[in-house]
Design an enzyme around this catalytic site. Structure first.
Site, PDB file in Angstrom:
ATOM      1  N   LYS A  29      71.563 -73.012  82.125  1.00  0.00           N
ATOM      2  CA  LYS A  29      72.066 -72.777  80.768  1.00  0.00           C
ATOM      3  C   LYS A  29      72.530 -71.340  80.595  1.00  0.00           C
ATOM      4  O   LYS A  29      73.645 -71.076  80.120  1.00  0.00           O
ATOM      5  CB  LYS A  29      70.979 -73.104  79.743  1.00  0.00           C
ATOM      6  CG  LYS A  29      71.452 -73.031  78.300  1.00  0.00           C
ATOM      7  CD  LYS A  29      70.357 -73.449  77.346  1.00  0.00           C
ATOM      8  CE  LYS A  29      69.839 -74.801  77.699  1.00  0.00           C
ATOM      9  NZ  LYS A  29      69.528 -75.661  76.591  1.00  0.00           N
ATOM     10  N   ARG A 100      65.639 -71.207  73.733  1.00  0.00           N
ATOM     11  CA  ARG A 100      65.734 -72.432  74.534  1.00  0.00           C
ATOM     12  C   ARG A 100      65.351 -72.152  75.981  1.00  0.00           C
ATOM     13  O   ARG A 100      65.570 -71.061  76.504  1.00  0.00           O
ATOM     14  CB  ARG A 100      67.159 -72.989  74.514  1.00  0.00           C
ATOM     15  CG  ARG A 100      67.645 -73.532  73.169  1.00  0.00           C
ATOM     16  CD  ARG A 100      69.055 -74.098  73.337  1.00  0.00           C
ATOM     17  NE  ARG A 100      69.524 -74.821  72.176  1.00  0.00           N
ATOM     18  CZ  ARG A 100      70.254 -74.288  71.197  1.00  0.00           C
ATOM     19  NH1 ARG A 100      70.574 -73.008  71.259  1.00  0.00           N
ATOM     20  NH2 ARG A 100      70.655 -75.019  70.177  1.00  0.00           N
ATOM     21  N   GLY A 109      65.535 -82.345  77.991  1.00  0.00           N
ATOM     22  CA  GLY A 109      64.437 -82.854  77.177  1.00  0.00           C
ATOM     23  C   GLY A 109      63.050 -82.609  77.731  1.00  0.00           C
ATOM     24  O   GLY A 109      62.060 -82.960  77.103  1.00  0.00           O
ATOM     25  N   MET A 111      61.648 -79.559  78.563  1.00  0.00           N
ATOM     26  CA  MET A 111      60.982 -78.342  78.106  1.00  0.00           C
ATOM     27  C   MET A 111      61.330 -78.104  76.634  1.00  0.00           C
ATOM     28  O   MET A 111      61.876 -78.979  75.969  1.00  0.00           O
ATOM     29  CB  MET A 111      61.363 -77.177  79.020  1.00  0.00           C
ATOM     30  CG  MET A 111      60.787 -77.348  80.415  1.00  0.00           C
ATOM     31  SD  MET A 111      61.204 -76.016  81.544  1.00  0.00           S
ATOM     32  CE  MET A 111      62.943 -76.295  81.786  1.00  0.00           C
ATOM     33  N   ARG A 373      77.058 -77.910  81.019  1.00  0.00           N
ATOM     34  CA  ARG A 373      76.333 -78.126  82.276  1.00  0.00           C
ATOM     35  C   ARG A 373      76.941 -79.340  82.959  1.00  0.00           C
ATOM     36  O   ARG A 373      77.583 -80.180  82.309  1.00  0.00           O
ATOM     37  CB  ARG A 373      74.842 -78.349  82.023  1.00  0.00           C
ATOM     38  CG  ARG A 373      74.516 -79.567  81.179  1.00  0.00           C
ATOM     39  CD  ARG A 373      73.034 -79.627  80.847  1.00  0.00           C
ATOM     40  NE  ARG A 373      72.737 -80.708  79.915  1.00  0.00           N
ATOM     41  CZ  ARG A 373      71.593 -80.823  79.247  1.00  0.00           C
ATOM     42  NH1 ARG A 373      70.648 -79.916  79.405  1.00  0.00           N
ATOM     43  NH2 ARG A 373      71.387 -81.834  78.428  1.00  0.00           N
ATOM     44  N   HIS A 491      53.168-102.277 103.251  1.00  0.00           N
ATOM     45  CA  HIS A 491      53.781-103.484 103.803  1.00  0.00           C
ATOM     46  C   HIS A 491      54.768-104.089 102.810  1.00  0.00           C
ATOM     47  O   HIS A 491      55.903-104.433 103.160  1.00  0.00           O
ATOM     48  CB  HIS A 491      52.706-104.514 104.176  1.00  0.00           C
ATOM     49  CG  HIS A 491      53.260-105.821 104.664  1.00  0.00           C
ATOM     50  ND1 HIS A 491      53.514-106.874 103.815  1.00  0.00           N
ATOM     51  CD2 HIS A 491      53.642-106.214 105.893  1.00  0.00           C
ATOM     52  CE1 HIS A 491      54.019-107.878 104.516  1.00  0.00           C
ATOM     53  NE2 HIS A 491      54.103-107.512 105.784  1.00  0.00           N
ATOM     54  N   SER A 799      62.988 -93.849 120.519  1.00  0.00           N
ATOM     55  CA  SER A 799      63.137 -94.112 119.088  1.00  0.00           C
ATOM     56  C   SER A 799      61.843 -93.684 118.418  1.00  0.00           C
ATOM     57  O   SER A 799      60.766 -94.177 118.763  1.00  0.00           O
ATOM     58  CB  SER A 799      63.400 -95.595 118.815  1.00  0.00           C
ATOM     59  OG  SER A 799      63.551 -95.820 117.429  1.00  0.00           O
ATOM     60  N   CYS A 866      63.396 -94.944 113.810  1.00  0.00           N
ATOM     61  CA  CYS A 866      63.405 -96.255 113.170  1.00  0.00           C
ATOM     62  C   CYS A 866      62.329 -96.392 112.103  1.00  0.00           C
ATOM     63  O   CYS A 866      62.090 -97.475 111.593  1.00  0.00           O
ATOM     64  CB  CYS A 866      63.257 -97.364 114.206  1.00  0.00           C
ATOM     65  SG  CYS A 866      61.717 -97.308 115.148  1.00  0.00           S
ATOM     66  N   TYR A 886      70.997 -91.273 116.127  1.00  0.00           N
ATOM     67  CA  TYR A 886      71.100 -92.235 115.033  1.00  0.00           C
ATOM     68  C   TYR A 886      69.801 -92.266 114.237  1.00  0.00           C
ATOM     69  O   TYR A 886      68.748 -91.822 114.706  1.00  0.00           O
ATOM     70  CB  TYR A 886      71.424 -93.639 115.554  1.00  0.00           C
ATOM     71  CG  TYR A 886      70.318 -94.310 116.329  1.00  0.00           C
ATOM     72  CD1 TYR A 886      69.309 -95.032 115.681  1.00  0.00           C
ATOM     73  CD2 TYR A 886      70.265 -94.242 117.717  1.00  0.00           C
ATOM     74  CE1 TYR A 886      68.286 -95.646 116.386  1.00  0.00           C
ATOM     75  CE2 TYR A 886      69.249 -94.858 118.441  1.00  0.00           C
ATOM     76  CZ  TYR A 886      68.254 -95.555 117.759  1.00  0.00           C
ATOM     77  OH  TYR A 886      67.243 -96.164 118.461  1.00  0.00           O
TER      78      TYR A 886
END
Length: 909
Positions: A29, A100, A109, A111, A373, A491, A799, A866, A886
């Site tokens: 802000k 503020r 909203g 603080m 903002r 699970h 993996s 994985c 990957y």
């Protein structure tokens, strides 16, 4: 000598010390207020107390912080007095201030804010005389006492059942006067409210409302600093991964007034639609009001633009005549102001290159901008805005990719509730948002009964204390899953994500009673057959049935994914156990299967009987007989996966869980198994007891099963090779990767590898054809990471099973960590839940070490992950830096991981 630290930064028309680039110091802000001043936009003068002062406040206390900033704050107030031509504390013509909060990350909203600071019994009279508007002056005083009493003095409702005590008094006075709106109260009514408010504060707090403006100011500054650590702010930070150490800035600014009469107003606007992303300036305002009125819902706000006003009227079923008479747009009501606001919004969006959320006040015909903002937006809007701004030339490709938060793609991929239906529903509990989506159904407590209900075309929500692999079929037919226990990697959560099922886990308020076939929340009971609804994106549980709609993937989504493909280095595979899951994964752009869990295939139909027959067998011959029944079933499973992933790698993990997971542990279940297997219940009980382990996670599982019972590995390997050759003969390109789980020594791997290669040789000889395949292992024990060089000499790929690697490295179970992990996170022992986001300093160090050791002996070794971390954006960024090839994750998280991988590549440069 070093320069003393500066804590206060001025902003205004003639002098501005901050800029947008100083967000970390001035908060979002404060930095943007300074930037608007630099752009020549009209902003009330003020000053920002830096986040560094908040850090001092938090670490050293109130006295130390106030001592450091006192002189600079006095200078700041003097600057504002000079700019506004008024004096703070002057009874005749008082300068009033707003105070503020403003953290570097937007926390709307969360603080606290105080308006009209500086009023007292003398100043209110001066304000009335100066403006010639007694009602306005007392309305401002009433608002100030109410805000200050709440925020600074702590006058809150006595209990959660109570209403706001100030609003109770307002409602009483309105009822006595026979009016409905605050704006209908007279100046005398407002005077009475001020008197009642102050009397309430004295009675409840035990001290008088402060009348010294400087005491008021210091109280407000302290309250804003303290609000950084209020409960809602802490929760918001936890949900949005905002570090506690950032702190908040405090913005002190000259008040401008939207409640000065019919030529004054206040409002909020967005440069684009935050819900859909449409490039349409929109917002709401109220005439003769202050900022909090727009969001309080006490009065019906009006729309900023004419287009927006007409759309609103259509939705609200308001006639055009009524709209024009009672709810005209700002564009119609104050056309000159609207044109100025339109110019400001265009300037700001073009300057910041992002959708802006604006706050403004109109004081007697003059427009003042109070805030800009980057606006919060839905996942769908996020994607559309990024791609449209790219097309419009406002941002480049890399910025477009960085502009979309990967996790927000969840909203685009799963069913969603109808917005209006959701508003009309009642939330009854909250758990963890384990698997996104929206689901309604009738409560069923048992997996087999869920199947029966589903066969009758009934919508089902499976409610369990916690789930196990035996619940798999019930989970697969349920619309959603609710568990009282378990975390984000339990699970239920893991399997649900893999299925794309909506799941809420760990809803601790839900107390399940299987015998009574009901669950209770507080003093209310829901029974089997009752309707409930789950929001897997928020963790909310609702009573009743809520209409859902399928998510619609836009062309913008496809364009974003195509753009991600051009930048990502890290490939994204999927954890998929069935052809259906593989098809979904491929649709979302997965470049293979990184984990196919064969144990998940053992619970369907007649398979479980064959598995249990193997478990009950007294010798190897008996086990082989049972495994022979499983062979064609497993072969069919693998054929389906290979067909769906034609030309892409499929990594199949051999049997991993301990055998006790495949047998029932309750008497009724054991009796049923005895009947099915045609053996005595005593034999079943004895075998269950033999299989019992004190710590199954560290017990007889993974490669240990294959070493003890090599015939299991033989059957699975044969099923894989025969399936691969079968589909290869029909033209499918097969890239099979066989993964040995839970190795800790190279000898474990070599023993299992010998079995697999022996089976391969047999099958190839029988069929007269061969197949290229890779043979590798999961790195999921700390020891395997430490000796990865020796393992890497034999394994063709690694993996990382980061779920188990995390448990074994951290020394606690993911299923039990919920008892203490929230406290650890709250106290800063861990920054993030290590089961949701990889522990980079501990577990991550083992990953980096294993990658380096493996590539030192086998430079081209394929390395992936994985575990569930493969779908976490922060973890994906780490895996990119660690040099993995990957990541693999649940099918519905593939787009998330793809975008995160592209962002990681951009960040790496």
């Amino acid at each position: 000598m070093s320069q003393p630290t500066k804590f206060v930064y001025l902003f205004g028309g003639v002098r501005t010390e901050g800029a947008a680039a100083m967000k970390n110091l001035l908060g979002g802000k404060g930095a943007n207020l300074a930037e608007m001043c630099r752009l020549g936009i009209t902003v009330p003068s003020g000053f920002t107390i830096s986040t560094e002062a908040c850090t001092v406040f938090t670490e050293q206390g109130k006295a130390a912080a106030l001592k450091l900033i006192e002189a600079e704050v006095l200078q700041g107030v003097a600057f504002v007095e000079q700019q506004m031509g008024k004096r703070f504390g002057d009874a005749a013509d008082p300068l009033l201030l707003s105070v503020r909060s403003g953290a570097r990350a937007s926390m709307p909203g969360m603080m606290d804010t105080i308006l009209n600071l500086g009023l007292n019994d003398e100043a209110v009279l001066g304000l009335a005389a100066k403006t010639g508007n007694e009602r306005f002056a007392w309305d401002s005083y009433r608002r100030f006492v109410q805000m200050y009493g709440d925020v600074v003095m702590g006058l809150k409702p006595v209990s959660k059942e109570d209403h706001d005590p100030f609003e109770v008094i307002i409602d009483m006075v309105k009822a006595q006067r026979g009016v409905k709106l605050d704006t209908e109260l007279s100046a005398d009514d407002l005077k009475e409210l001020v008197a009642r408010f102050r009397a309430l504060i004295r009675a409840r707090i035990g001290r008088d409302f402060p009348t010294d403006p400087w005491e008021q100011l210091w109280g407000a500054v302290v309250a804003v600093f303290e609000s950084w650590n209020n409960e809602r702010a802490r929760v918001y930070r936890e949900l949005n991964d905002i570090p506690q150490g950032w702190g908040t800035a405090v913005n002190v600014q000259a008040m401008v007034f939207g409640n000065l009469g019919q030529s004054s107003a206040t409002g909020v606007a967005f440069t684009r639609d935050a819900g859909t992303g449409e490039d349409l300036f929109n917002g709401e305002f109220l005439v003769n009001a202050q900022g909090e009125d727009v969001v309080a819902g006490i009065r019906t706000p009006q729309q900023v633009s004419l287009v927006g006003s007409r759309r609103w009227a259509q939705l609200a079923q308001v006639s055009e005549e009524d709209r024009l008479a009672n709810y005209p747009s700002l564009e119609e009501l104050m056309p000159d102001i609207y044109r100025q606001l339109l110019h400001a919004e265009t300037t700001l969006e073009n300057h910041f290159h992002d959708m802006q959320d604006l706050e403004f006040t109109i004081q007697e015909g003059q427009l003042w901008m109070l805030q800009t903002r980057n606006g919060k937006r839905t996942g769908a809007a996020m994607v559309r805005i990024a791609m449209e701004m790219l097309q419009q030339g406002l941002i480049d490709e890399k910025t477009a990719l960085q502009r979309v938060s990967p996790d927000r793609l969840n909203e685009l991929l799963h069913p969603v509730f109808d917005a209006q239906a959701l508003k009309d529903s009642t939330a009854i509990a909250r758990g963890l948002p384990a698997s996104p989506g929206a689901a309604s159904g009738q409560i069923v407590f048992f997996a087999d009964e869920a199947e029966d209900w589903a066969k009758r075309s009934l919508a089902v929500i499976l409610v369990r204390q916690e789930t196990s692999p035996e619940d798999l079929r019930g989970m697969s037919v349920a619309n959603g899953i609710l568990t009282a226990r378990g975390g984000m990697t339990s699970h239920a959560a893991v399997v649900a994500r893999g299925m794309g099922k909506c799941c809420v886990s760990g809803a601790g308020a839900v107390h399940v009673d299987y015998k009574a076939r009901c669950f209770t929340i507080g003093d209310k009971t829901w029974s089997e057959g009752d309707w409930i609804s789950l929001d897997g994106s928020t963790g909310e549980v609702y009573a009743g049935r809520i209409a859902t709609r399928d998510a619609e993937l836009s062309g913008d989504f496809g364009a974003l994914m195509a753009l991600a493909r051009r930048y990502q280095r890290l490939e994204v595979r999927a954890n998929a156990d069935t052809p259906e899951e593989a098809k979904i994964a491929r649709k979302f752009g997965a470049t293979g299967i990184g984990l196919a869990r064969t144990e998940h295939m053992f619970f369907e139909g007649e398979r479980i009987l064959a598995v249990r027959e193997m478990i009950l067998a007294d010798d190897e011959a008996g086990r082989r007989k049972a495994l022979a029944k499983l062979l064609p079933i497993q072969r069919g499973d693998f054929e389906g996966l290979f067909r769906e992933m034609d030309g892409l790698p499929v990594t199949i993990r051999l049997l991993d869980p301990p055998l006790h997971e495949f047998v029932p542990h309750d008497e009724a279940g054991q009796a049923a198994m005895a009947r099915e297997m045609k053996v005595s219940p005593g034999k079943i009980r004895m075998r269950v007891e033999e299989l019992h382990e004190f710590n199954p996670m560290l017990g007889h599982r993974g490669c240990r099963l294959g070493i003890t019972y090599p015939e299991i590995t033989e059957m699975q390997a044969r099923a894989i090779f025969e399936a691969a050759l079968n589909v290869q003969a029909r033209g499918t390109v097969v890239k099979a990767e066989i993964m040995v789980p839970l190795v800790g020594t190279v000898r474990e791997f070599s023993l299992q590898a010998a079995v697999i290669r022996g089976v391969a040789a047999q099958v190839f000889a029988e069929r007269g054809e061969t197949l290229d395949y890779l043979l590798g292992t999961m790195i999921e024990t700390p020891r395997s990471a430490l000796v990865a060089d020796s393992i890497g000499r034999q394994a063709q790929f690694f993996s990382f099973g980061t779920n188990d690697l995390t448990q074994m490295t951290m020394g606690f179970s993911r299923d039990d960590a919920g008892k203490f992990l929230p406290d650890y996170l709250k106290k800063g022992i861990y920054e993030r839940d290590p089961f949701r986001s990889i522990d980079q300093k501990g577990v991550g160090l083992l990953v980096e070490m294993a990658v380096a050791k493996g590539r030192a002996v086998r430079p081209g070794i394929e390395v992936g992950v994985c575990g569930e971390h493969g779908g976490d954006p922060a973890s994906v960024a780490f895996f990119h830096r660690a040099g993995l090839d990957y990541v693999s994750c649940s099918p519905f998280r593939v787009p998330i991981a793809r975008l995160a991988a592209a962002q990681a590549a951009i960040d790496a440069g």
